[in-house]
Design an enzyme around this catalytic site. Sequence first.
Site, PDB file in Angstrom:
ATOM      1  N   PHE A  11     117.915   0.057   5.087  1.00 20.18           N
ATOM      2  CA  PHE A  11     116.658   0.796   5.185  1.00 20.18           C
ATOM      3  C   PHE A  11     116.531   1.843   4.096  1.00 20.18           C
ATOM      4  O   PHE A  11     117.484   2.574   3.808  1.00 20.18           O
ATOM      5  CB  PHE A  11     116.579   1.559   6.524  1.00 20.18           C
ATOM      6  CG  PHE A  11     116.523   0.691   7.730  1.00 20.18           C
ATOM      7  CD1 PHE A  11     115.312   0.233   8.221  1.00 20.18           C
ATOM      8  CD2 PHE A  11     117.684   0.330   8.398  1.00 20.18           C
ATOM      9  CE1 PHE A  11     115.259  -0.565   9.356  1.00 20.18           C
ATOM     10  CE2 PHE A  11     117.647  -0.468   9.520  1.00 20.18           C
ATOM     11  CZ  PHE A  11     116.431  -0.914  10.003  1.00 20.18           C
ATOM     12  N   ASP A  12     115.358   1.929   3.520  1.00 20.24           N
ATOM     13  CA  ASP A  12     114.959   3.179   2.897  1.00 20.24           C
ATOM     14  C   ASP A  12     114.773   4.161   4.047  1.00 20.24           C
ATOM     15  O   ASP A  12     114.381   3.754   5.151  1.00 20.24           O
ATOM     16  CB  ASP A  12     113.653   2.990   2.129  1.00 20.24           C
ATOM     17  CG  ASP A  12     113.031   4.312   1.749  1.00 20.24           C
ATOM     18  OD1 ASP A  12     113.673   5.068   1.000  1.00 20.24           O
ATOM     19  OD2 ASP A  12     111.926   4.607   2.231  1.00 20.24           O
ATOM     20  N   CYS A  13     115.031   5.418   3.809  1.00 22.95           N
ATOM     21  CA  CYS A  13     114.949   6.387   4.912  1.00 22.95           C
ATOM     22  C   CYS A  13     113.631   7.154   4.943  1.00 22.95           C
ATOM     23  O   CYS A  13     112.899   7.123   5.924  1.00 22.95           O
ATOM     24  CB  CYS A  13     116.126   7.362   4.810  1.00 22.95           C
ATOM     25  SG  CYS A  13     116.271   8.483   6.221  1.00 22.95           S
TER      26      CYS A  13
END
Length: 249
Positions: A11-13
């Site tokens: 995931f990108d956060c």
Amino acid sequence: MSLTDFKVLSFDCYGTLIDWESGILAAFQPLLDHLPPNHLYLSNPQALISFLNSIQAALEMENPNMLYKDILIACYNKVAQNEGIETTEEERNKFGKSVGSWPAFSDTVDGLLRLKKHYKLIILSNVDRENISKTLSGPLRAVKFDAIHTAQDIGSYKPAHANFFYLLDNLKHDFGFDKDELLHTAKSLPADHVPAKQLGLTSAWISRGHDGVSGMGGDLKDFDGKVAYKWRFPSIGAMADAVEKAFSS
């Protein structure tokens, strides 16, 4: 291809799990308080988000070893200088370390906990260790991630391919999984989905916002032919719904 084919979600956060835009606008409030009531940034906050994102992206490309908190401070300074506003060192430093106060989207934690039942969860973020530690002990404290990779660890910022090679190398070394067992999940088209297509990574687009358009995530019409995500979901919660349905069928 099915959602059940994967073992790991990366995931990108910020922008995907954490509400980057609301958080950054709240952190900007001391500066916004100095603007006249009719200023564009007050009537159209997206204009500020878009400007900030362009400054940030340029700084990250030009200074790959610069800590994210210092990138934020430089952005704050740039906006203040453009508007002729004096800022204090305390104010600038507070902005640079504001990341941990940015809220998670309302669907994020529940969605991640449901996804955790089926996959290992990894974060690949354009941020520094100090700031992400506050997020992990704050709004995301209920979720146990299997690995966290930051720009500080890698020495560059997405969309640099080095960040994704780092992710894949660690995926193989730490967990024994290959690229085709990973589904990269993100909001940002330029930072995540463009390099995902270039590197042959399977990806899922979390298209938060009106028709997926946002100041930090890009506009799909500008990336025709440059992205090739396999799934599109409006939220992490919606993705978790689809995953549960896929695994139960």
